[in-house]
Design a protein around this motif. Sequence first.
Motif, mmCIF file in Angstrom:
data_model
loop_
_atom_site.group_PDB
_atom_site.id
_atom_site.type_symbol
_atom_site.label_atom_id
_atom_site.label_comp_id
_atom_site.label_asym_id
_atom_site.label_seq_id
_atom_site.Cartn_x
_atom_site.Cartn_y
_atom_site.Cartn_z
ATOM 1 N N LYS A 3 0.858 -1.270 0.000
ATOM 2 C CA LYS A 3 0.069 -0.153 -0.227
ATOM 3 C C LYS A 3 0.827 1.458 -0.044
ATOM 4 O O LYS A 3 0.514 2.241 -0.656
ATOM 5 C CB LYS A 3 -0.969 0.019 1.285
ATOM 6 C CG LYS A 3 -2.210 -0.884 1.058
ATOM 7 C CD LYS A 3 -3.146 -0.126 0.369
ATOM 8 C CE LYS A 3 -4.583 -1.047 0.575
ATOM 9 N NZ LYS A 3 -5.607 -0.079 -0.312
ATOM 10 N N THR A 4 1.982 1.355 0.942
ATOM 11 C CA THR A 4 2.646 2.547 0.931
ATOM 12 C C THR A 4 3.539 2.674 -0.288
ATOM 13 O O THR A 4 3.635 3.921 -1.176
ATOM 14 C CB THR A 4 3.763 2.108 2.148
ATOM 15 O OG1 THR A 4 3.354 2.012 3.263
ATOM 16 C CG2 THR A 4 4.963 3.328 2.229
ATOM 17 N N LYS A 7 0.976 4.319 -2.841
ATOM 18 C CA LYS A 7 0.757 5.743 -2.731
ATOM 19 C C LYS A 7 1.834 6.574 -2.962
ATOM 20 O O LYS A 7 1.887 7.687 -3.592
ATOM 21 C CB LYS A 7 0.262 5.755 -1.326
ATOM 22 C CG LYS A 7 -0.817 5.036 -0.844
ATOM 23 C CD LYS A 7 -1.975 5.166 -1.831
ATOM 24 C CE LYS A 7 -3.125 4.249 -1.413
ATOM 25 N NZ LYS A 7 -4.265 4.133 -2.141
ATOM 26 N N TRP A 30 -6.549 3.091 -7.882
ATOM 27 C CA TRP A 30 -7.184 2.431 -6.658
ATOM 28 C C TRP A 30 -7.612 1.288 -6.610
ATOM 29 O O TRP A 30 -7.737 0.710 -7.712
ATOM 30 C CB TRP A 30 -8.189 3.516 -6.021
ATOM 31 C CG TRP A 30 -7.849 5.034 -6.259
ATOM 32 C CD1 TRP A 30 -8.805 5.901 -7.139
ATOM 33 C CD2 TRP A 30 -6.731 5.807 -6.039
ATOM 34 N NE1 TRP A 30 -8.020 7.148 -7.392
ATOM 35 C CE2 TRP A 30 -6.982 7.006 -6.523
ATOM 36 C CE3 TRP A 30 -5.641 5.533 -5.031
ATOM 37 C CZ2 TRP A 30 -6.092 8.157 -6.272
ATOM 38 C CZ3 TRP A 30 -4.991 6.479 -5.079
ATOM 39 C CH2 TRP A 30 -4.886 7.725 -5.428
ATOM 40 N N ASP A 104 -10.683 4.108 -3.222
ATOM 41 C CA ASP A 104 -9.841 3.693 -1.849
ATOM 42 C C ASP A 104 -10.602 4.290 -0.812
ATOM 43 O O ASP A 104 -9.915 4.548 0.350
ATOM 44 C CB ASP A 104 -8.375 3.901 -1.898
ATOM 45 C CG ASP A 104 -7.524 2.524 -2.610
ATOM 46 O OD1 ASP A 104 -8.395 1.600 -2.958
ATOM 47 O OD2 ASP A 104 -6.458 2.756 -2.647
ATOM 48 N N PHE A 107 -10.049 2.874 2.280
ATOM 49 C CA PHE A 107 -8.963 2.802 3.047
ATOM 50 C C PHE A 107 -8.415 4.347 3.575
ATOM 51 O O PHE A 107 -7.807 4.517 4.284
ATOM 52 C CB PHE A 107 -7.838 2.346 2.262
ATOM 53 C CG PHE A 107 -6.318 2.225 2.782
ATOM 54 C CD1 PHE A 107 -6.058 1.177 3.790
ATOM 55 C CD2 PHE A 107 -5.621 2.923 2.281
ATOM 56 C CE1 PHE A 107 -4.947 1.109 4.357
ATOM 57 C CE2 PHE A 107 -4.198 3.031 2.669
ATOM 58 C CZ PHE A 107 -3.687 1.887 3.698
ATOM 59 N N GLU A 108 -8.788 5.289 2.729
ATOM 60 C CA GLU A 108 -8.492 6.713 2.772
ATOM 61 C C GLU A 108 -9.500 7.824 3.009
ATOM 62 O O GLU A 108 -9.192 8.972 2.703
ATOM 63 C CB GLU A 108 -7.502 6.799 1.673
ATOM 64 C CG GLU A 108 -6.133 6.017 1.570
ATOM 65 C CD GLU A 108 -5.127 6.620 0.713
ATOM 66 O OE1 GLU A 108 -4.796 7.829 0.779
ATOM 67 O OE2 GLU A 108 -4.676 5.773 -0.236
ATOM 68 N N SER A 111 -10.134 11.079 0.484
ATOM 69 C CA SER A 111 -9.243 11.571 -0.042
ATOM 70 C C SER A 111 -8.962 11.797 -1.554
ATOM 71 O O SER A 111 -8.294 12.777 -2.375
ATOM 72 C CB SER A 111 -7.785 11.121 0.572
ATOM 73 O OG SER A 111 -7.906 11.136 1.899
ATOM 74 N N HIS A 112 -9.744 10.795 -2.142
ATOM 75 C CA HIS A 112 -9.659 10.716 -3.589
ATOM 76 C C HIS A 112 -11.207 10.508 -4.133
ATOM 77 O O HIS A 112 -11.720 9.455 -4.597
ATOM 78 C CB HIS A 112 -8.905 9.039 -3.980
ATOM 79 C CG HIS A 112 -7.696 8.982 -3.246
ATOM 80 N ND1 HIS A 112 -6.387 9.930 -3.284
ATOM 81 C CD2 HIS A 112 -7.303 8.307 -2.309
ATOM 82 C CE1 HIS A 112 -5.749 9.632 -2.533
ATOM 83 N NE2 HIS A 112 -6.118 8.458 -1.955
ATOM 84 N N ASP A 125 -9.601 15.588 -2.638
ATOM 85 C CA ASP A 125 -10.774 15.783 -1.668
ATOM 86 C C ASP A 125 -11.318 16.792 -2.442
ATOM 87 O O ASP A 125 -10.748 17.707 -3.083
ATOM 88 C CB ASP A 125 -10.069 16.258 -0.405
ATOM 89 C CG ASP A 125 -10.749 16.331 0.464
ATOM 90 O OD1 ASP A 125 -12.130 15.622 0.364
ATOM 91 O OD2 ASP A 125 -10.756 16.553 1.732
#
Length: 282
Positions: A3-4, A7, A30, A104, A107-108, A111-112, A125
């Motif tokens: 995941k890191t 991103k 995503w 995503d 998960f986030e 944000s997206h 966002d």
Amino acid sequence: MRKTMKKIATVIASVSMVAAMGVSAFAANWETYQFAGNPNLIGEPDPSKNTVGWVTTREEQFLKPVDGQTDLYTYTGNYVHSADFDTLDDATKALYRQFKILGDGDFEGWSHQLCLGTPDVAWADNQSQFQISDALQEGEFKVYVDVSKGFVAIIQNQKNIDMLVRFHSRDEDSANFVATTKAAIMADGYDAGAVYLDDAAYLEFINKCVGLESSAAPAEQPETTAAAPTTAAAPTTAAANTATAASSNQNAPKTGDAMPVALLTVVAAAGIVAVAAKKKEA
């Protein structure tokens, strides 16, 4: 770690895209996509219910990939009226037909968010909020999303249902919902360089979605005493006139969506992190 790394790659790709939007194709970035909107669009008659609708983690609201298609996802909604529907004014009814598309979100969070006409690599966002026209009938409808192009279509009964869009949804942005055309969005105060929507390609996408729904629908049996029914009508184009409606749902986050000026520094740092991460995995 996967995941890191993903991103970090997304940040780098986002900068590249902002610097040169002329590149026409980007891979989906995503792992999941979500439909987030008023509960009435999820089959819930109570528009104030906060466990469905404007949420990012409910699996029933995740989009699914369309078999045989690249970067095309779909969601099946069920539109129902609230108990007090007949007493509502038009602005409130319109508010109950609004939604966003997320990447995503499980998960986030927020944000997206999809930005109309923009590939998902650059979603951010407080982006596009859509408002389905009052042609939407109670019952099932399909949402189609091409994530590589930032296109969205609503199909019901094998016909396109027009939408309006609030192109960006920060508090400081215009609260107007306008036609889903580049000219209408620019007329609402956005520079041409910030609106990547290609009207012709968008209409082609809508026609494609209508065709997919028509081919998926069971064939009607002709009457023995009459000719077979004609094919489904061609989809309508986006509405030509602009409209102003209620502002975006208060559950949506209010933080800004502009990319910071120092993003190139972030990219450089991301590259260092990526190298370090690879060394750690070695």
